[in-house]
Design a protein around this motif. Structure first.
Motif, short mmCIF file in Angstrom:
data_model
loop_
_atom_site.label_atom_id
_atom_site.label_comp_id
_atom_site.label_asym_id
_atom_site.label_seq_id
_atom_site.Cartn_x
_atom_site.Cartn_y
_atom_site.Cartn_z
N ARG A 101 0.87 -1.18 0.00
CA ARG A 101 0.00 0.00 0.00
C ARG A 101 0.90 1.23 0.00
O ARG A 101 2.02 1.19 0.56
CB ARG A 101 -0.89 0.03 1.26
CG ARG A 101 -2.00 -1.01 1.28
CD ARG A 101 -3.11 -0.71 0.31
NE ARG A 101 -4.28 -1.56 0.55
CZ ARG A 101 -4.99 -2.12 -0.41
NH1 ARG A 101 -4.68 -1.97 -1.67
NH2 ARG A 101 -6.05 -2.84 -0.10
N TRP A 123 0.28 -7.17 7.44
CA TRP A 123 -0.90 -7.34 6.57
C TRP A 123 -1.15 -8.83 6.30
O TRP A 123 -2.27 -9.32 6.43
CB TRP A 123 -0.71 -6.60 5.24
CG TRP A 123 -1.70 -7.09 4.22
CD1 TRP A 123 -3.04 -6.85 4.21
CD2 TRP A 123 -1.44 -7.98 3.13
NE1 TRP A 123 -3.63 -7.52 3.15
CE2 TRP A 123 -2.67 -8.21 2.48
CE3 TRP A 123 -0.29 -8.58 2.62
CZ2 TRP A 123 -2.78 -9.04 1.35
CZ3 TRP A 123 -0.39 -9.40 1.51
CH2 TRP A 123 -1.64 -9.63 0.89
N ARG A 127 -4.46 -10.67 7.48
CA ARG A 127 -5.38 -11.14 6.45
C ARG A 127 -5.73 -12.60 6.70
O ARG A 127 -6.89 -13.01 6.63
CB ARG A 127 -4.75 -10.94 5.08
CG ARG A 127 -5.66 -11.39 3.98
CD ARG A 127 -5.66 -10.54 2.77
NE ARG A 127 -6.61 -11.15 1.85
CZ ARG A 127 -7.49 -10.53 1.13
NH1 ARG A 127 -7.59 -9.25 1.19
NH2 ARG A 127 -8.31 -11.17 0.34
N HIS A 382 -2.75 0.19 -4.83
CA HIS A 382 -1.67 -0.70 -4.40
C HIS A 382 -0.34 0.05 -4.59
O HIS A 382 -0.30 1.10 -5.22
CB HIS A 382 -1.63 -1.96 -5.27
CG HIS A 382 -2.78 -2.89 -5.03
ND1 HIS A 382 -2.61 -4.24 -4.89
CD2 HIS A 382 -4.12 -2.67 -4.92
CE1 HIS A 382 -3.79 -4.82 -4.71
NE2 HIS A 382 -4.72 -3.88 -4.73
N ARG A 447 -5.04 -9.13 -2.61
CA ARG A 447 -5.65 -8.15 -1.70
C ARG A 447 -7.12 -7.93 -2.05
O ARG A 447 -7.71 -6.93 -1.65
CB ARG A 447 -4.91 -6.81 -1.76
CG ARG A 447 -3.61 -6.84 -1.02
CD ARG A 447 -3.17 -5.51 -0.51
NE ARG A 447 -3.64 -5.20 0.81
CZ ARG A 447 -2.93 -4.60 1.76
NH1 ARG A 447 -1.69 -4.23 1.52
NH2 ARG A 447 -3.44 -4.34 2.95
N CYS A 449 -11.13 -7.94 -1.99
CA CYS A 449 -12.00 -7.65 -0.85
C CYS A 449 -12.09 -8.86 0.10
O CYS A 449 -12.35 -9.97 -0.34
CB CYS A 449 -13.39 -7.29 -1.35
SG CYS A 449 -14.57 -7.02 -0.03
C1 HEM Z 1 -20.62 -4.16 -2.18
C2 HEM Z 1 -19.76 -4.33 -1.21
C3 HEM Z 1 -18.26 -4.25 -1.33
C4 HEM Z 1 -17.48 -3.88 -2.39
C5 HEM Z 1 -17.93 -3.44 -3.79
C6 HEM Z 1 -16.10 -3.98 -1.95
C7 HEM Z 1 -15.01 -3.71 -2.76
C8 HEM Z 1 -13.69 -3.77 -2.33
C9 HEM Z 1 -12.56 -3.45 -3.15
C10 HEM Z 1 -12.60 -3.02 -4.62
C11 HEM Z 1 -11.44 -3.60 -2.37
C12 HEM Z 1 -9.99 -3.31 -2.78
C13 HEM Z 1 -9.26 -4.56 -3.22
C14 HEM Z 1 -7.81 -4.23 -3.55
O1 HEM Z 1 -7.11 -3.64 -2.73
O2 HEM Z 1 -7.40 -4.54 -4.68
C15 HEM Z 1 -11.88 -4.03 -1.06
C16 HEM Z 1 -11.03 -4.29 -0.01
C17 HEM Z 1 -11.46 -4.67 1.24
N1 HEM Z 1 -12.76 -4.93 1.63
FE1 HEM Z 1 -14.41 -4.76 0.48
N2 HEM Z 1 -16.07 -4.39 -0.65
C18 HEM Z 1 -17.37 -4.58 -0.23
C19 HEM Z 1 -17.77 -5.02 1.01
C20 HEM Z 1 -16.95 -5.34 2.07
C21 HEM Z 1 -17.39 -5.84 3.35
C22 HEM Z 1 -18.82 -6.16 3.76
C23 HEM Z 1 -16.28 -5.96 4.12
C24 HEM Z 1 -16.19 -6.38 5.57
C25 HEM Z 1 -16.26 -7.47 6.10
C26 HEM Z 1 -15.13 -5.58 3.32
C27 HEM Z 1 -13.82 -5.61 3.74
C28 HEM Z 1 -12.75 -5.28 2.96
C29 HEM Z 1 -11.37 -5.26 3.46
C30 HEM Z 1 -10.92 -5.57 4.87
C31 HEM Z 1 -10.57 -4.89 2.37
C32 HEM Z 1 -9.05 -4.72 2.38
C33 HEM Z 1 -8.39 -6.04 2.02
C34 HEM Z 1 -6.86 -5.94 2.06
O3 HEM Z 1 -6.33 -4.83 2.01
O4 HEM Z 1 -6.22 -6.99 2.09
N3 HEM Z 1 -15.59 -5.20 2.08
N4 HEM Z 1 -13.26 -4.15 -1.07
#
Ligand code: HEM
Length: 526
Positions: A101, A123, A127, A382, A447, A449
């Motif tokens: 990041r 991370w 994760r 990223h 990474r 979601c």
């Molecule tokens: C319609 C609902 C959602 C969409 C469209 C969405 C979309 C995304 C996207 C595009 C990313 C970035 C991925 C990347 O870094 O390449 C992300 C990361 C993340 N999302 Fe979601 N998300 C949704 C719901 C949720 C929910 C419900 C949670 C909780 C439990 C959540 C937790 C996370 C976390 C913790 C990350 C960071 C992952 C990491 O950095 O390793 N998201 N999400």
């Protein structure tokens, strides 16, 4: 005379060496520039920043048409690579070196805590830990936990419908009602807390989050020019952020302390209990110092709560608002969903997760909403911590890498009439749901979601139950359809709108159905 000649020769030699030296440097620089992804030049120091338009995702998509599926630009002191070729996005994000990041003013404030903005070993460990614990708490399509998760969601769905049943036939703004309901799902999973509509503590909490987004937005320029953080205006912003974060931290810490006081290792209630167990285990096995890579334990828990809340609330609420908006615009689609629900689920109960495989059209509509709205249009940025290669180009150390999900979802080479709302594109010839590999609302790779399973469950339960219980009509007889224009921030949000909810007439077993929709107790804090 001899000396003058000598001096002249020496001068020519010096000039030759200077030209040679700088020529070589210039040649090396130009050769290196040629290996970088193509892109606009911009101005010295400022780069392309003065030319960037407010709707960055639209602007970048236009630039991608000119420069291609991978291009680069300088924004202040940052070198940014924009990816809109889905194959390159997949290739990059499956690689370990693209999991970083960026190091910015914003991430400095967060201090490397949490999951979303953490990096490296912390991370990776977090994760894995979260993936494992959230699965056990029900974020999974299989196993017993799934039913517990469904029960948590359905409890909120029922309270949501109950609140709406009081709004029948009135023009209703769903935003605040959804806000509480969706927050309650994530709050119950993480810390076994839920809030009533308009609860004072919850309202304060939401205001702090909204203000946080705004304040971090105004810090944006300091992300591009770190020196700007010393300007008096930005110093004030930084102080305010610190003050708000202290208040939020105190709120989260109160919950952690309550959990500590009532902790029972034989009864894991939620995610915080799992963290407390991990901390106890680390103490018992002499790993306490190493846990969370030496970071403060309670601060890490606070940031995890904040991260899951901010990632899991706004995204789902916004997607549901888009779904409602599209149903107002597409009454034929809405009727087809209701016809499918009536046929498969019947009129005496609400849809369940196990109905989902038999509701392909409803499922396809949810996928189409996720595609067309691209609520996270630029994904999450990223970074790479060592120079690398991608698509034949050099990606320099510390470059920011942005996946332009909006452009992928709007690419006319991938989707037929991408601007049209066509759920059928997600159905194959047998009428079964099919998702192409260029559908990526949750990002892709290492990474991707972390909450996609929960998100898909919540979207299905809330949306299908809403459609089963109400007709969604435009509010106000004389007004036109609400606009499909979006407000651009970290997410793409619909402009405020109201909907008229018309209760759907009951056919069979009215008592049970009525109990579900109207006879529920209102929510109360746990
Ligand atoms: C319609 C609902 C959602 C969409 C469209 C969405 C979309 C995304 C996207 C595009 C990313 C970035 C991925 C990347 O870094 O390449 C992300 C990361 C993340 N999302 Fe979601 N998300 C949704 C719901 C949720 C929910 C419900 C949670 C909780 C439990 C959540 C937790 C996370 C976390 C913790 C990350 C960071 C992952 C990491 O950095 O390793 N998201 N999400």
């Amino acid at each position: 005379m001899y000396h003058v000649k000598m001096l002249l020769e020496l001068r020519s030699l010096a000039v030759f060496f200077i030209v040679f030296f700088f020529g070589r440097r210039l040649w090396a620089l130009l050769s290196r520039i040629r290996t970088l992804p193509p892109g606009p030049w911009g101005l010295p120091l400022l780069g392309y920043l003065p030319f960037l338009k407010p709707e960055a995702h639209v602007h970048f998509a236009q630039m991608a048409k000119k420069y291609g599926g991978i291009f680069s630009l300088s924004l202040g002191n940052q070198f940014v690579v924009i990816l809109s070729d889905y194959k390159l996005i997949r290739e990059a994000f499956r690689r370990e070196d693209f999991t970083g990041r960026p190091d910015t003013e914003f991430t400095n404030i967060l201090g490397g805590y949490g999951i979303i903005n953490s990096d490296g070993r912390l991370w990776k460990e977090q994760r894995k830990f979260l993936h494992d614990k959230l699965r056990r708490l029900g974020m999974t399509y299989s196993g017993q936990g799934k039913h517990e998760m469904e029960a948590r969601i359905m409890k909120e769905v029922e309270v949501f419908l109950h609140t709406l049943s009081k709004e029948r036939n009135n023009s209703t703004d769903l935003n605040p009602i959804l806000c509480t309901s969706i927050s309650n799902v994530i709050c119950s999973l993480v810390m076994s807390v839920r809030f009533k509509q308009k609860d004072a503590k919850f309202t304060r909490f939401m205001n702090l989050i909204a203000e946080g987004f705004r304040l971090f937005g105004s810090l944006n320029y300091a992300n591009f020019f770190p020196i700007m953080r010393y300007l008096p205006g930005l110093q004030e912003v930084i102080k305010k952020i610190a003050k708000n974060r202290t208040e939020m931290a105190a709120f989260f810490q109160e919950t952690v302390d309550d959990h500590r006081a009532t902790f029972d290792s034989h009864n894991m209630r939620d995610l915080i209990d799992n963290y407390l167990m991990e901390i106890e285990d680390a103490k018992a096995t002499g790993r306490s110092e190493e846990l969370f890579q030496g970071k403060e334990h309670d601060r890490q828990m606070q940031q995890i709560i904040g991260d899951l809340f901010s990632a899991g609330m706004e995204t789902i609420k916004t997607t549901l608002l888009w779904a409602v908006l599209y149903m107002i615009h597409e009454p034929e689609v809405a009727s087809k969903i209701q016809e499918e629900l009536d046929r498969v689920v019947g009129r005496n109960r609400l849809p369940k997760l196990e109905d989902r495989p038999y509701l392909p059209y409803t499922e396809a509509v949810i996928l189409e909403v996720l595609r067309i709205s691209s609520v996270v249009p630029l994904g999450t940025t990223h970074s790479i911590h060592q120079e690398t290669k991608l698509g034949g180009y050099t990606i320099p150390e510390n470059a920011h890498v942005v996946p332009l999900l909006h452009a992928v979802h709007m690419d006319p080479n991938l989707w037929d009439e991408p601007k049209a709302f066509k759920p059928e594109r997600f159905l194959n010839q047998e009428g079964k749901v099919c998702k192409p590999e260029y559908f990526m609302p949750f990002g892709v790779g290492r990474r991707m979601c972390l909450g996609d399973v929960l998100a898909r469950m919540e979207l299905f339960e809330f949306f299908s139950s809403l459609m089963h219980t109400f007709h969604l009509r435009k509010a106000g007889e004389d007004s036109g359809l609400p606009t499909l224009e979006a407000t651009t921030g970290a997410t793409l949000t619909p402009l405020p709108f109201e909907v008229s909810l018309v209760q759907r007439p009951l056919q069979d077993s009215p008592h049970e159905f009525l109990n579900t929709c109207q006879g529920l107790r209102p929510a109360g804090s746990l």
